[in-house]
Design an enzyme around this catalytic site. Structure first.
Site, PDB file in Angstrom:
ATOM      1  N   GLU A  27       0.840  -1.199   0.000  1.00  0.00           N
ATOM      2  CA  GLU A  27       0.000   0.000   0.000  1.00  0.00           C
ATOM      3  C   GLU A  27       0.876   1.250   0.000  1.00  0.00           C
ATOM      4  OE1 GLU A  27      -2.779   0.335   3.283  1.00  0.00           O
ATOM      5  OE2 GLU A  27      -3.778   2.031   2.323  1.00  0.00           O
ATOM      6  N   ASN A 176     -12.345  -0.900  -0.947  1.00  0.00           N
ATOM      7  CA  ASN A 176     -11.626  -1.494   0.184  1.00  0.00           C
ATOM      8  C   ASN A 176     -12.267  -1.000   1.480  1.00  0.00           C
ATOM      9  OD1 ASN A 176      -9.077  -2.581   1.650  1.00  0.00           O
ATOM     10  ND2 ASN A 176      -9.248  -0.469   2.364  1.00  0.00           N
ATOM     11  N   GLU A 177     -12.578  -1.910   2.360  1.00  0.00           N
ATOM     12  CA  GLU A 177     -13.176  -1.552   3.660  1.00  0.00           C
ATOM     13  C   GLU A 177     -14.221  -0.449   3.480  1.00  0.00           C
ATOM     14  OE1 GLU A 177     -10.212  -1.034   6.783  1.00  0.00           O
ATOM     15  OE2 GLU A 177      -9.626  -3.130   6.618  1.00  0.00           O
ATOM     16  N   TYR A 242      -6.657  -8.588  11.427  1.00  0.00           N
ATOM     17  CA  TYR A 242      -5.432  -8.161  12.103  1.00  0.00           C
ATOM     18  C   TYR A 242      -5.486  -8.652  13.544  1.00  0.00           C
ATOM     19  CZ  TYR A 242      -4.325  -5.107   8.181  1.00  0.00           C
ATOM     20  OH  TYR A 242      -3.996  -4.632   6.941  1.00  0.00           O
ATOM     21  N   GLU A 319      -6.149  -8.855   3.574  1.00  0.00           N
ATOM     22  CA  GLU A 319      -5.193  -8.243   4.513  1.00  0.00           C
ATOM     23  C   GLU A 319      -5.181  -9.110   5.761  1.00  0.00           C
ATOM     24  OE1 GLU A 319      -5.816  -4.034   5.284  1.00  0.00           O
ATOM     25  OE2 GLU A 319      -6.387  -3.705   3.192  1.00  0.00           O
ATOM     26  N   GLN A 376       2.080  -5.749   5.688  1.00  0.00           N
ATOM     27  CA  GLN A 376       2.315  -5.405   4.304  1.00  0.00           C
ATOM     28  C   GLN A 376       3.718  -5.866   3.937  1.00  0.00           C
ATOM     29  OE1 GLN A 376       1.250  -1.334   3.377  1.00  0.00           O
ATOM     30  NE2 GLN A 376      -0.748  -1.531   4.363  1.00  0.00           N
TER      31      GLN A 376
HETATM   32  O1  AHR Z   1      -2.999  -2.135   6.189  1.00  0.00           O
HETATM   33  C1  AHR Z   1      -3.331  -0.908   6.773  1.00  0.00           C
HETATM   34  C2  AHR Z   1      -4.798  -0.574   6.649  1.00  0.00           C
HETATM   35  O2  AHR Z   1      -5.548  -1.510   7.342  1.00  0.00           O
HETATM   36  C3  AHR Z   1      -5.368  -0.615   5.258  1.00  0.00           C
HETATM   37  O3  AHR Z   1      -5.157   0.579   4.569  1.00  0.00           O
HETATM   38  C4  AHR Z   1      -6.831  -0.827   5.514  1.00  0.00           C
HETATM   39  O4  AHR Z   1      -7.457  -1.550   4.494  1.00  0.00           O
HETATM   40  C5  AHR Z   1      -6.863  -1.561   6.839  1.00  0.00           C
HETATM   41  O5  AHR Z   1      -7.704  -0.966   7.739  1.00  0.00           O
END
Ligand code: AHR
Length: 522
Positions: A27, A176-177, A242, A319, A376
């Site tokens: 990103e 995205n999101e 995450y 992600e 990432q």
């Molecule tokens: O990876 C960082 C961020 O996490 C990304 O931009 C977003 O898609 C997610 O919230």
């Protein structure tokens, strides 16, 4: 303590571990794309190829990186692709925005540069489109620009910019999101927007694989129900995971250690639940794997619609990874946040173990989980490569992934674990994943226990000869690498002993992982 018995079930293949499960995410955030990957074609102090750092390219090629998602993340819903084509000197400087950061963005890394990088890495590109501040026409134009073989104005412009042949980009994210940074949509509103985008995109490129933006269970169910009879317009449902509850990045305690590993482990249950929701949406019949027990592999999901016929639906975990408190501006450990936040964090052996635990689940769920991108790729979050000026080093997570390379494209096999020591939550300290190719069988084992080693007896009826063993271990799970100590955590040879009776024995130190390979009879 007696050995843990692991039995590889060669008679019950699960499915193919797609190379797409070993994807990465780049990103325009912090120093991932600019500085980490791309330093610009005019740079003379650091070796580069066409503007991409040579050392980073070489490390990523060796990993490997079968797929790369770009340009965001939250950045994607601000990105206007036309800003990143044509002569670099003429490209506009814009506000580069993602996750609260605002930078001067000269757009020097654009579509052609990114797709050149993918070709160099042997990576399949996955482009994330702009829904939040874009239009269906803008995204259709990007698809046409990249993929059209018809000599349209856009295809001719692509040729003038150096690419006469279509790039043939298959994977396209529609936002995205979008439940958050990508527009704060309600699920039903985004679903209607998605149908509009996807209808138009399929006209431009019927071969494009479209990714709809998912979230948690409730959003996913409402999204898919609203898409309803148009579900044939979906190829993949995107989810993100995450792990955020493990406490400090390096100074974690025992509870933080186990909490992070447990979060990583639960990623599989999230995938199973998502699969059940998709199956329910795709079928008028009741879902048959809503109650899958832990670790059971979900089967393929198909949707049948009058217009699109029978199509396969998959999950895109586009992600995933560890997001430590030091690298985020929000809680629950706000006092640990760095100011300013750079989205960079330390990477220890604990993070590498967490990645390996998640990969076990990816292999087991490979019939529904169709792609995954670690977040990432360089410098940001759970990066595999870090840079500091001219210096570069590999993180423990890099080595964990490298140990999994034999599984890429192989057929996943179930592993029965007759467990020895337990973790505080009563689960087995030792776990494993196995796969087979025409060359042989690979087994990756993890000892999650913080302090106890484990003796493991491996039984595999088809394993004829042991061909290698690699161990990733360290005196403490808090250890990681740095510019000054780049090899503190790196793989070593693992001793593998045959017991002569078709079984193999290995010793796993505490908090370690290892891959053992065998030649097989078939
Ligand atoms: O990876 C960082 C961020 O996490 C990304 O931009 C977003 O898609 C997610 O919230």
């Amino acid at each position: 303590m007696a050995d843990v018995l692991l039995t590889i079930r060669t008679d019950a293949p699960i499915g193919v571990i797609s190379p797409r499960l070993y994807g990465h995410f780049a990103e325009h955030l912090g120093r991932c794309c600019y500085d980490g990957l791309w330093i610009g074609a005019g740079r003379t102090d650091i070796p580069h190829q066409g503007g991409f750092r040579t050392d980073v390219l070489e490390a990523l090629r060796a990993l490997p990186v079968p797929m790369l998602r770009w340009p965001g993340g939250c950045y994607a819903d601000h990105y206007h692709w036309r800003d990143g084509i044509g002569p670099v000197a003429e490209r506009p400087i814009r506000l580069g925005m993602s996750c609260g950061l605002q930078v001067e963005d000269d757009n020097s890394l654009g579509t052609h540069e990114f797709l050149w990088l993918c070709a160099q890495l042997g990576a399949e590109p996955y482009l994330a489109g702009n829904v939040g501040s874009g239009t269906p026409q803008e995204l259709c134009d990007w698809v046409e620009y990249c993929n059209s073989a018809v000599k349209t104005k856009l295809a001719r412009e692509r040729a003038v910019n150096g690419a006469p042949a279509p790039f043939g980009v298959k994977l396209w994210g529609v936002g995205n999101e979008n439940w958050g940074c990508g527009g704060n949509y309600a699920a039903a509103a985004y679903a209607r927007e998605y149908v509009r985008y996807a209808t138009m995109l399929r006209h431009v490129d019927p071969a494009a694989e479209l990714v709809v933006c998912g979230y948690e269970d409730e959003w996913n169910a409402e999204l898919l129900a609203t898409i309803g009879k148009h579900l044939g317009l979906v190829d993949h449902l995107s989810i993100h995971r995450y792990w955020i509850h493990g406490g400090p990045e390096t100074e974690f305690d025992e509870q933080g250690y186990y909490t992070l590993l447990a979060e990583a482990h639960e990623t599989e249950a999230f995938v199973q639940r998502t699969a059940a929701i998709m199956r329910q949406a795709a079928s008028s019949k009741p879902a048959n794997d809503v109650d899958l027990s832990e670790g059971e592999s979900a089967t393929e999901i198909f949707v049948e619609t009058p217009r699109d016929g029978r199509r396969r639906l998959g999950i895109a975990l586009d992600e995933w990874g560890v997001w430590h408190p030091e690298a985020r501006p929000w809680g629950p450990h706000g006092e640990l946040s760095r100011d300013p936040v750079t989205y960079e964090q330390a990477n220890t052996l604990r993070d590498a173990l967490a990645a390996a635990i998640a990969l076990e689940g990816f292999h087991r769920q490979c019939r529904v989980l169709m792609l995954a991108n670690l977040a990432q790729v360089v410098n940001v979050l759970q990066a595999v490569v870090m840079t500091d000026g001219p210096r570069m080093w590999l993180t423990p997570t890099y080595h964990a992934l490298r140990l999994h390379a034999p599984h890429i494209g192989a057929t996943a096999l179930p592993v029965d674990v007759d467990h020895g020591d337990s973790l505080p939550d009563r689960s087995s300290a030792v776990s494993a994943t196995a796969s087979r190719t025409s060359h042989g069988i690979a087994v990756t084992l993890i000892n999650r226990h913080l302090s106890k080693p484990a003796g493991v007896r491996l039984v595999c009826d088809d394993a004829r000869e042991h061909t290698g063993g690699q161990l990733l271990a360290a005196a403490s799970p808090h250890e990681g690498n740095s510019a000054d100590a780049p090899d503190r955590v790196s793989p070593a040879t693992l001793a593998v002993h045959s017991d002569g009776g078709g079984a193999w024995r290995v010793e796993l130190p505490p908090h370690s992982l290892a891959t053992v390979t065998f030649r097989s009879s078939v």
